[in-house]
Design a protein around this motif. Structure first.
Motif, PDB file in Angstrom:
ATOM      1  N   TYR A   1       0.831  -1.204   0.000  1.00  0.00           N
ATOM      2  CA  TYR A   1       0.000   0.000   0.000  1.00  0.00           C
ATOM      3  C   TYR A   1       0.866   1.255   0.000  1.00  0.00           C
ATOM      4  CZ  TYR A   1      -3.474   3.462   1.157  1.00  0.00           C
ATOM      5  OH  TYR A   1      -4.279   4.572   1.119  1.00  0.00           O
TER       6      TYR A   1
ATOM      7  N   GLU B   1       2.299   6.963  -6.403  1.00  0.00           N
ATOM      8  CA  GLU B   1       1.275   7.914  -6.858  1.00  0.00           C
ATOM      9  C   GLU B   1       1.666   9.342  -6.530  1.00  0.00           C
ATOM     10  OE1 GLU B   1      -2.854   5.379  -6.646  1.00  0.00           O
ATOM     11  OE2 GLU B   1      -2.470   6.985  -5.199  1.00  0.00           O
TER      12      GLU B   1
ATOM     13  N   ARG C   1       1.123   4.151  -2.840  1.00  0.00           N
ATOM     14  CA  ARG C   1       0.822   5.552  -2.511  1.00  0.00           C
ATOM     15  C   ARG C   1       2.014   6.449  -2.809  1.00  0.00           C
ATOM     16  NH1 ARG C   1      -2.305   8.320  -2.642  1.00  0.00           N
ATOM     17  NH2 ARG C   1      -2.728   9.380  -0.680  1.00  0.00           N
TER      18      ARG C   1
ATOM     19  N   GLU D   1      -7.896   6.133   4.544  1.00  0.00           N
ATOM     20  CA  GLU D   1      -6.891   7.194   4.651  1.00  0.00           C
ATOM     21  C   GLU D   1      -7.545   8.563   4.443  1.00  0.00           C
ATOM     22  OE1 GLU D   1      -3.348   6.797   2.072  1.00  0.00           O
ATOM     23  OE2 GLU D   1      -3.374   8.995   2.028  1.00  0.00           O
TER      24      GLU D   1
ATOM     25  N   ARG E   1      -7.446   3.145   1.041  1.00  0.00           N
ATOM     26  CA  ARG E   1      -7.367   4.490   0.515  1.00  0.00           C
ATOM     27  C   ARG E   1      -8.506   5.352   1.054  1.00  0.00           C
ATOM     28  NH1 ARG E   1      -5.342   5.926  -4.337  1.00  0.00           N
ATOM     29  NH2 ARG E   1      -5.394   8.172  -4.567  1.00  0.00           N
TER      30      ARG E   1
END
Ligand SMILES: Nc1ncnc2c1ncn2[C@@H]1O[C@H](COP(=O)(O)OP(=O)(O)OP(=O)(O)O)[C@@H](O)[C@H]1O
Ligand SMILES: [Zn+2]
Length: 736
Positions: free
Chosen positions: A12, A19, A16, A104, A101
């Motif tokens: 993860y 990204e 992230r 988050e 996500r």
């Protein structure tokens, strides 16, 4: 299996990080590029000339569902072949990313601990505990539920688009010098569209000829009409109150139509039902307590119980189950020919107690009949007066206009070009024909233009009124030359519909009409209305609705004309019949597609049915999660059991959403049919079955109908079989 958790978390974080760094520079450009390309490449699927909504969202969910399924397989497979563990972990990380996500976002952006956060924590704990099958099932169910919801939305959208596509709106365009009528969505950019007085401007475009006075009040509330000249922009859905213009289309008709339709669809589909909101609020309220309990029991009952407690949250299930119910009811409505543009409206209908009807065109038949033509002048023949009247009403959408045009057609009158025209909403039309000025409208309209009405005309008008008819006046060259009698018949279904509405709980029935007192009163008395208003100007229609609301009533307004639009906006719910003026069907939240009032009572039934269904869905959500919580705390439920029990509302709720609507339509209808034949008075007692049960609180009623559902199914099955056996007799009876 701390390392397993490490794998998922690392995956993860890796994604992230990738990204975040990539997004900033390269990705933004890239995204723009791909957007541009994909928009060009992906042509909308055409459905009867209109674009069907894209299915991207559903496809994405489907993809995750499949990967979740595979991860479930590998999670089980690893007991036979342990190296599959690593594959499982990678797959799990992949399918969990969208939800982690979301967690988050909730935590970091919204600073809120909600259901997503709980699920994310619980999923990570499951991975840590090595309960990979449970984790795969838990995450998989989340994706399945999103997929089901998304495909239900797609289906609804398709149904709505289809309903629109089947009734394309017609517009006039100039083609090689001739005026031709074409469907709106076949209009292209740069076509020249012709708009006449009283019509709704169908496109955005520039005036190339003529000038116009445009009323935007219905849309913007701005009461002063805007004057528009050659070279100026006019907008779709505004009304041309005077003038006659040619408009060069800026946006193709298809774009405008599609835009409109997608607006409508988005309203209908993307909303939250009140019970869903209630459920969510409630669920959010106990998010933190659940977390505290979960942490507190860990030392005593172990981590499995902690996970079980976290999973007992209803955020996921309620968010799926409640919209499914509403969507299902919108679809049922649509199948019956009722287009509902906003799901919340369907919920509201149940609470309405006052029905306000417009008279002409709504309670009365769409096209009245022109009766006698009364002359006060030997200068003009009847056909001549009809000729001027028809010229004035050329292409106007008012019921009076339709009547006059129909009669002119029957008399084979050839209509001339009109030079200038203007429509005063609620009064009448004035035009110039062959150099003569023509006024057509109410008495008030004539007086407003300083014209006197001769006594003999007044007398004949009185006779017409006394017989329950209505009449309009016609003036040529500044002198009132005669009157046209109009026979308006109530729609055949009205009595029955009103009776049913009463049985359902509508306590107050009102007519608000722009027509004269006598015909309005006559109709109100025949129909047994509780209140009627006549000679009402468009703005005052809205004021009367407001007055009713101040009296504490919840109002639905049913109308057909430009003159009803403000009142429709004021009312809690607005309904229009298909075939009414375009602006009325645009503004109305509900359109009865069969063009009659027949489905009105059914709409109320549907709303009550939806309400029951939503209550049931709340119960369905709460009971299993309570059981799951109890099980985790006191019954030593394992993780898998906890997940399965707490997520079971997804299955139960989906089933509930599709429980066919139990209608008592025939029962109520029969009662009302009997009212029209009083000699058969006994049977009509059957209609009060609903009233008898009114003391039962709705929620108990909901539980009961749920519990008795299998019985209902069986009864329905038996009925159907019987019906099949008797189908020959029934068709015979129907034909009567
Ligand atoms: N297009 C038209 N042609 C002729 N007369 C009209 C026209 N529009 C309105 N009028 C006159 O103005 C009056 C009021 O019109 P309005 O459209 O407000 O209500 P209505 O159609 O008569 O009744 P309702 O409000 O019940 O639909 C009509 O009764 C008629 O006399
Ligand atoms: Zn009307």
């Amino acid at each position: 299996m701390v390392w397993a958790l490490g794998v998922v978390v690392a995956a993860y974080v890796g994604v992230r990080l990738f990204e975040v760094t990539e997004n900033i520079a390269v990705n933004q450009k890239l995204r723009k590029l791909t957007k541009r390309v994909s928009r060009k490449q992906r042509k909308p699927r055409v459905l009867g000339g209109l674009a069907a909504p894209a299915h991207d969202e559903t496809d994405r969910h489907k993809h995750y569902v499949i990967v979740s399924g595979v991860s479930m397989g590998t999670a089980i497979g690893r007991y036979l072949y342990p190296p599959l563990t690593i594959v499982t972990l990678i797959l799990l990380a992949y399918v969990a990313i969208p939800y982690i996500r979301q967690a988050e976002t909730s935590l970091v952006k919204n600073k809120k601990v909600d259901g997503y956060v709980l699920y994310a924590i619980a999923d990570m704990m499951m991975v840590w505990l090595g309960a990979l099958v449970s984790a795969a099932i838990g995450i998989g169910l989340l994706h399945v539920s999103r997929f089901v919801l998304s495909s239900a939305k797609d289906r609804s959208k398709e149904l709505v688009v289809d309903a629109f596509a089947r009734r394309p709106r017609q517009v006039w365009i100039l083609s090689e010098g001739a005026e031709v009528q074409v469907p709106l969505d076949s209009v292209r950019k740069d076509d020249i569209v012709l708009v006449n007085t009283g019509e709704v401007i169908p496109v955005d475009g520039v005036i190339t000829e003529g000038f116009a006075s445009v009323d935007q009040q219905a849309l913007t509330g701005e009461s002063r009409p805007a004057e528009k000249f050659v070279g100026e922009l006019v907008f779709a859905s505004t009304i041309l109150i005077s003038g006659r213009i040619l408009v060069q289309v800026e946006q193709s008709g298809q774009e405008t139509t599609v835009g409109k339709i997608s607006d409508i669809i988005n309203n209908a589909i993307d909303f939250r039902s009140s019970s869903e909101l209630k459920g969510e609020q409630w669920a959010n309220g106990y998010t933190l307590p659940l977390m505290v309990v979960s942490a507190a029991v860990w030392p005593f009952l172990g981590p499995a119980a902690s996970v079980g407690v976290l999973y007992a949250h209803i955020a996921n299930t309620i968010r799926v189950v409640a919209p499914l119910s509403t969507l299902n009811y919108l679809n049922i409505a649509l199948r019956e020919g009722i287009l509902i543009k906003d799901g919340r409206v369907l919920e509201d209908i149940k609470n309405l107690d006052t029905v306000v009807f417009d008279k002409t065109g709504t309670l009365t038949q769409e096209i009245p009949e022109v009766g006698r033509i009364l002359l006060s002048d030997v200068e003009f023949s009847r056909d001549e007066l009809l000729f001027y009247a028809a010229a004035a009403e050329y292409r106007s959408a008012h019921p009076i206009a339709k009547a006059i045009l129909k009669r002119a057609e029957e008399r084979n009158l050839l209509l001339p070009e009109i030079e200038e025209s203007s429509y005063k909403i609620g009064y009448g039309v004035s035009v110039t024909v062959n150099g003569k000025s023509v006024l057509l409208g109410s008495r008030r309209f004539m007086e407003m233009n300083g014209l006197r009405v001769a006594t003999e005309i007044e007398q004949v008008m009185e006779t017409a009124y006394a017989e329950g008819h209505t009449a309009i006046l016609i003036a040529v060259d500044e002198k009132v030359r005669g009157a046209l009698e109009l026979y308006t018949l109530a729609r055949p279904e009205v009595t029955n519909v009103l009776c049913q509405l009463e049985n359902i709980g509508v306590t107050h029935k009102v007519i608000i009409s722009g027509d004269h007192e006598r015909p309005t009163r006559a109709l109100a008395n025949t129909l047994g209305m509780d209140e009627y208003h006549y000679d009402v100007l468009p703005g005052d229609k809205a004021n009367i609705v407001a007055k009713l609301q101040r009296e504490g009533r919840k109002v639905v307004f049913i109308g057909d004309g430009v003159n009803d639009v403000l009142a429709m906006k004021k009312a809690e719910v607005s309904i229009s019949l298909s075939g009414s003026t375009a602006i009325a069907t645009d503004v109305a939240r509900i359109v009865l597609l069969d063009g009659t009032l027949s489905h009105l009572p059914y709409l109320f039934r549907l709303s009550a049915g939806l309400h029951r269904n939503l209550q049931r869905s709340l119960v369905i959500n709460v009971i299993p999660s309570t059981v799951a919580l109890y099980g985790a705390l006191f019954q030593n439920f394992g993780i898998l059991t906890s997940v399965l029990v707490s997520q079971s509302p997804l299955v139960l709720g989906a089933a509930n959403a599709y429980i066919p609507f139990k209608e008592k339509r025939e029962e109520i209808q029969e009662a009302c049919v009997e009212i029209e034949h009083p000699d058969d008075a006994e049977k009509f007692m059957g209609g009060h079955a609903t009233a008898k049960r009114a003391w039962l609180p709705a929620s108990i009623h909901a539980l009961r109908s749920w519990a008795t559902y299998p019985g209902t199914l069986y009864r329905r099955y038996v009925n159907r079989r019987e019906a099949r056996g008797q189908s020959i007799d029934r068709t015979g009876a129907d034909a009567d």
